[in-house]
Scaffold this motif. Structure first.
Motif, short mmCIF file in Angstrom:
data_model
loop_
_atom_site.label_atom_id
_atom_site.label_comp_id
_atom_site.label_asym_id
_atom_site.label_seq_id
_atom_site.Cartn_x
_atom_site.Cartn_y
_atom_site.Cartn_z
N ALA A 124 146.75 -25.99 23.19
CA ALA A 124 147.77 -26.90 22.68
C ALA A 124 149.14 -26.23 22.67
O ALA A 124 150.14 -26.82 23.10
CB ALA A 124 147.40 -27.37 21.28
N VAL A 125 149.21 -24.99 22.20
CA VAL A 125 150.49 -24.28 22.17
C VAL A 125 150.95 -23.99 23.60
O VAL A 125 152.14 -24.08 23.91
CB VAL A 125 150.36 -22.98 21.35
CG1 VAL A 125 151.63 -22.14 21.44
CG2 VAL A 125 150.05 -23.31 19.90
N ALA A 126 150.02 -23.65 24.49
CA ALA A 126 150.39 -23.42 25.88
C ALA A 126 151.00 -24.68 26.50
O ALA A 126 151.98 -24.60 27.27
CB ALA A 126 149.17 -22.96 26.68
N ALA A 127 150.44 -25.84 26.18
CA ALA A 127 150.99 -27.10 26.70
C ALA A 127 152.38 -27.37 26.14
O ALA A 127 153.26 -27.87 26.85
CB ALA A 127 150.05 -28.25 26.35
N ALA A 128 152.59 -27.03 24.87
CA ALA A 128 153.90 -27.23 24.26
C ALA A 128 154.96 -26.35 24.93
O ALA A 128 156.06 -26.81 25.24
CB ALA A 128 153.84 -26.93 22.76
N VAL A 129 154.62 -25.09 25.17
CA VAL A 129 155.56 -24.18 25.82
C VAL A 129 155.86 -24.64 27.24
O VAL A 129 157.00 -24.62 27.70
CB VAL A 129 155.00 -22.74 25.80
CG1 VAL A 129 155.87 -21.81 26.64
CG2 VAL A 129 154.91 -22.23 24.37
N GLU A 130 154.83 -25.09 27.95
CA GLU A 130 155.03 -25.56 29.32
C GLU A 130 155.94 -26.79 29.35
O GLU A 130 156.70 -26.99 30.30
CB GLU A 130 153.69 -25.89 29.95
CG GLU A 130 153.76 -26.25 31.42
CD GLU A 130 152.40 -26.48 32.05
OE1 GLU A 130 152.34 -26.92 33.20
OE2 GLU A 130 151.38 -26.21 31.36
N ALA A 131 155.89 -27.60 28.28
CA ALA A 131 156.74 -28.79 28.21
C ALA A 131 158.14 -28.48 27.69
O ALA A 131 158.96 -29.39 27.58
CB ALA A 131 156.08 -29.84 27.32
N GLY A 132 158.41 -27.21 27.37
CA GLY A 132 159.74 -26.81 26.92
C GLY A 132 159.92 -26.76 25.43
O GLY A 132 161.03 -26.47 24.95
N SER A 133 158.86 -26.98 24.65
CA SER A 133 158.95 -26.91 23.19
C SER A 133 158.41 -25.56 22.74
O SER A 133 157.19 -25.37 22.66
CB SER A 133 158.16 -28.05 22.55
OG SER A 133 158.66 -29.31 22.94
N THR A 134 159.29 -24.63 22.45
CA THR A 134 158.86 -23.27 22.13
C THR A 134 158.71 -23.04 20.63
O THR A 134 158.10 -22.05 20.23
CB THR A 134 159.86 -22.26 22.69
OG1 THR A 134 161.17 -22.53 22.15
CG2 THR A 134 159.93 -22.36 24.21
N GLU A 135 159.25 -23.92 19.79
CA GLU A 135 159.13 -23.77 18.34
C GLU A 135 157.92 -24.57 17.87
O GLU A 135 157.91 -25.80 17.92
CB GLU A 135 160.39 -24.27 17.64
CG GLU A 135 160.38 -24.05 16.13
CD GLU A 135 161.65 -24.55 15.47
OE1 GLU A 135 161.64 -24.67 14.23
OE2 GLU A 135 162.63 -24.82 16.18
N VAL A 136 156.90 -23.85 17.42
CA VAL A 136 155.63 -24.50 17.08
C VAL A 136 155.20 -24.05 15.69
O VAL A 136 155.16 -22.85 15.39
CB VAL A 136 154.53 -24.15 18.10
CG1 VAL A 136 153.26 -24.95 17.81
CG2 VAL A 136 155.01 -24.40 19.53
N VAL A 137 154.88 -25.02 14.84
CA VAL A 137 154.34 -24.76 13.51
C VAL A 137 152.84 -25.02 13.56
O VAL A 137 152.40 -26.12 13.93
CB VAL A 137 155.01 -25.65 12.44
CG1 VAL A 137 154.43 -25.35 11.06
CG2 VAL A 137 156.51 -25.45 12.45
N VAL A 138 152.05 -24.02 13.19
CA VAL A 138 150.60 -24.13 13.24
C VAL A 138 150.03 -23.70 11.89
O VAL A 138 150.72 -23.06 11.09
CB VAL A 138 150.00 -23.25 14.36
CG1 VAL A 138 150.56 -23.63 15.72
CG2 VAL A 138 150.24 -21.77 14.08
N PRO A 139 148.78 -24.01 11.60
CA PRO A 139 148.16 -23.50 10.38
C PRO A 139 148.13 -21.98 10.36
O PRO A 139 147.99 -21.33 11.42
CB PRO A 139 146.74 -24.09 10.43
CG PRO A 139 146.86 -25.29 11.33
CD PRO A 139 147.90 -24.94 12.34
N ALA A 140 148.26 -21.40 9.18
CA ALA A 140 148.24 -19.93 9.08
C ALA A 140 146.95 -19.36 9.64
O ALA A 140 146.94 -18.27 10.21
CB ALA A 140 148.42 -19.52 7.62
N GLY A 141 145.84 -20.11 9.51
CA GLY A 141 144.56 -19.63 10.04
C GLY A 141 144.49 -19.60 11.55
O GLY A 141 143.60 -18.97 12.12
N ASN A 142 145.42 -20.28 12.22
CA ASN A 142 145.47 -20.29 13.68
C ASN A 142 146.64 -19.49 14.23
O ASN A 142 146.84 -19.46 15.46
CB ASN A 142 145.60 -21.73 14.21
CG ASN A 142 144.38 -22.58 13.96
OD1 ASN A 142 144.48 -23.69 13.48
ND2 ASN A 142 143.20 -22.07 14.29
#
Length: 502
Positions: A124-142
């Motif tokens: 999911a984060v890889a897809a976000a970066v590929e789409a140009g969205s580099t700022e990602v908030v995820v659960p602390a456990g991930n």
């Protein structure tokens, strides 16, 4: 008033960045989610409302509509909970809309406001970066898993209140403990050593050839002969995964919940050995909604062992035909198709008969000839035609001498694979088992292929078997260190392929 932010939904390993839009309007209080959500996502409205209240923020008592765009893309799972909460509060101007519009939010919300881990964060984060969205908030456990993606700026969130406070809201953070990612524990220690296997020279050669060329292998022999021991030691002589394959393997295990981010990317070839009672969905993948990966995908770039292979239902075994040919599995469901990688080495281990004691003479065997044929007949002809190497593993003779260690065999395998990669890399292949039959036939001398054509003419080899035997001959040549196979390599390849006729 409208608030917007972004999230990611997964279809198989393919991640899609979606816009989460929230509209807050005058009217009777209501909360509606549209945009093709499944049942678990439709229930997000209750989780989000409770989490916002637990964070000390007032929930807007108005008519709220949340749209997950594009509406034609099926959405499943709770990973968009956090994004929905942020979009709604942005629409209510509890947080500044401009600060969240381009950010990506991933995470499930608990009723106490904590941000709970979700599966598939790595793809999911890889897809976000590929789409140009580099700022990602995820659960602390991930967070540790998300930081494996290069180019992403990761913010690990313990609770919704801390996220809202960073966005300027008057939230009430409490001392909540982060939720750890649920993990189906998988032991990834060092594989056992080939030195433990005493004797079985022919079977050891077959395992080495299979490792060098990525070939599928069938071992038939009585109980206790060492079939399972040899199969379990095959991953130990395979080289480490390259970066690209390591990321894909890790992504599959992230989605399946069997990845421990503290160990970094999965670098060793995985090993899967499902029980013979496993269903088709467990082997190739399945489930309601978007299908989840099965054993063939968890074994991608590694080894899939089916021990006691004839005990598996024939219907389950035949589901392996497509992934064995294509190296991927496509699971079609009413809500869409999920595509997973499935390029693995298949190892089948089988007893020669139901009682397991048949050794040719039949003196110690209590099974009838019909029972023996019927038992191995559960391995269908089309499946066996896709198996490159077939070897009979007899009862091991007593020996006190240790076998050749895995490190020594792994060095030869690595050398053979390096030679194959140098030859095949311009065409997009890495091992002989991946090369196309047409290309191999074009670069192999006629004299070397004569034995294969003779086998085809007498009906002992199919057209597919011809190509597979030719790939095997090239692997034997690589192990010997020569530039191309000769008639001797082809004869040895035929012997390995026809060493045991089921």
């Amino acid at each position: 008033m409208i608030g917007r932010c972004r999230s990611v939904v997964l279809t198989g390993l393919a991640g899609h960045v979606i816009d989460v839009e929230a509209h807050v309007a005058q009217g009777l209080p209501a909360f509606t989610i549209v945009g093709l959500p499944d049942a678990s996502l439709a229930e997000a409205k209750d989780r989000v409302r409770a989490a916002v209240a637990s964070s000390g923020v007032e929930w807007p008592r108005r008519r709220i509509t949340v749209n997950l765009s594009p509406a034609s893309l099926p959405k499943s799972g709770p990973a968009t909970d956090l994004a929905i909460a942020i979009a709604v509060l942005a629409a209510a101007r509890t947080v500044e809309p401009g600060r969240v519009r381009e950010a990506v939010f991933l995470g499930e919300l608990g009723l106490d406001g904590r941000v709970r881990p979700v599966r598939g964060v790595l793809p999911a984060v890889a897809a976000a970066v590929e789409a140009g969205s580099t700022e990602v908030v995820v659960p602390a456990g991930n967070a540790a898993e998300a930081r494996l993606v290069k180019g992403a700026r990761i913010d690990g969130a313990i609770a919704l209140a801390t996220v809202l406070q960073r966005l300027g809201a008057d939230a009430r953070p409490t001392s909540l403990q982060p939720v750890r990612a649920p993990l189906t524990r998988v032991t990834r220690g060092d594989p056992p050593d080939l030195a433990d296997v005493r004797g079985q020279a022919a079977a050891r050669v077959a395992v080495e050839v299979a490792a060098a060329g990525g070939h599928h292998l069938l071992m038939v022999g009585p109980p206790g002969a060492g079939k399972t021991m040899l199969a379990e030691r095959l991953p130990g002589i395979l080289p480490d995964l390259e970066d690209r394959e390591a990321v894909r393997v890790t992504a599959v295990h992230s989605l399946a919940g069997t990845f421990d981010a503290s160990e970094g990317l999965i670098r060793r070839p995985p090993f899967e050995a499902p029980h013979h009672t496993a269903s088709s969905a467990a082997i190739v993948g399945g489930g309601s909604g978007i299908a989840r990966p099965g054993a063939v995908s968890l074994a991608h770039a590694g080894v899939l062992l089916l021990d006691e292979a004839p005990e598996f239902p024939t219907r389950v075994l035949d589901t392996l035909r497509q992934p064995l040919e294509r190296g991927e599995i496509v699971l079609h469901r009413a809500h869409g198709a999920a595509r997973y990688p499935a390029r693995f080495q298949l190892i089948l281990a089988a007893n020669p008969c139901p009682c397991g004691r048949f050794a040719g003479s039949g003196e110690a065997c209590s099974c009838t000839s019909i029972a023996r044929r019927r038992y191995l007949g559960r391995l269908s002809g089309p499946l066996l035609d896709r198996i490159d190497i077939r070897v009979h593993v007899g009862a091991a003779a007593r020996s006190d001498r240790p076998g050749e260690p895995s490190a020594t065999v792994a060095a030869r395998v690595a050398q053979a694979r390096a030679a194959a990669r140098e030859r095949l890399a311009p065409h997009g292949w890495s091992v002989s088992s991946e090369a196309s039959g047409a290309w191999l036939r074009a670069v192999t001398s006629r004299s070397a292929c004569a034995g294969l054509w003779a086998a085809v003419d007498r009906g002992a080899l199919s057209a597919r078997g011809f190509d597979r035997a030719l790939r095997l001959a090239w692997t034997l040549a690589d192990l010997e260190g020569v530039t191309s196979p000769n008639a001797g390599h082809v004869a040895e390849a035929l012997a390995l392929r026809q060493g045991f006729e089921a």
